[in-house]
Design a protein around this motif. Structure first.
Motif, short mmCIF file in Angstrom:
data_model
loop_
_atom_site.label_atom_id
_atom_site.label_comp_id
_atom_site.label_asym_id
_atom_site.label_seq_id
_atom_site.Cartn_x
_atom_site.Cartn_y
_atom_site.Cartn_z
N GLN A 233 0.80 -1.08 -0.02
CA GLN A 233 -0.21 -0.24 -0.13
C GLN A 233 0.82 1.10 -0.08
O GLN A 233 2.05 1.43 0.52
N THR A 234 0.37 2.36 -0.25
CA THR A 234 0.89 3.67 -0.44
C THR A 234 1.54 3.89 0.99
O THR A 234 0.82 3.71 1.97
N SER B 283 -0.30 0.17 -4.20
CA SER B 283 -1.70 0.36 -4.32
C SER B 283 -2.20 1.88 -3.63
O SER B 283 -1.50 2.17 -2.46
N SER B 284 -3.27 2.43 -4.30
CA SER B 284 -3.41 3.55 -3.53
C SER B 284 -4.40 3.43 -2.55
O SER B 284 -5.08 2.47 -2.46
#
Length: 124
Positions: free
Chosen positions: A13-14, A123-124
């Motif tokens: 993740q970000t 991923s954002s």
């Protein structure tokens, strides 16, 4: 022939972190510089970081400076790339490469051996 194998890629993740490793085997040169690169879909391969044989001279691209850290263990023939504060724009296939130069090189054309790449997806 020199074989380079990257590992450690994956989905994160970000804001997350990953550590990539590159293991050299085969007829490895007595001394060699190493670099990390990435290529996103539709984009050219870009240099991220490079380290000379001694580990004392290091180059970082502006896009990763302060977030990525390259290091090497010559006794184990491995080079690592620690990636922190990952963002979606870091999504790409990441490659390591070795240059027969022992000094610091970061031009893609200076590298003689390449790994097969490992996917990093943020991923954002």
């Amino acid at each position: 022939q020199v074989q380079l194998v990257e590992s450690g890629g994956g989905l994160v993740q970000t804001g997350g972190s990953l550590r990539l490793s590159c293991a050299a085997s085969g007829r490895t040169p007595s001394v060699y510089a190493t670099g990390w690169f990435r290529q996103a879909p539709g984009k050219e391969r870009e240099t991220l970081a490079a380290i000379d044989w001694s580990g004392e001279r290091i180059y970082y691209a502006d896009s990763v400076k302060g977030r990525f850290t390259v290091s090497r263990d010559n006794a184990k023939n491995t080079v690592s790339l620690r990636m922190n504060s990952l963002i979606p724009e870091d999504t790409a296939v990441y490659y390591c490469a070795a240059s027969l130069s022992s000094g610091l090189v970061y031009d893609i054309r200076a590298f003689d051996y390449w790994g097969q790449g490992t996917q990093v997806t943020v991923s954002s």
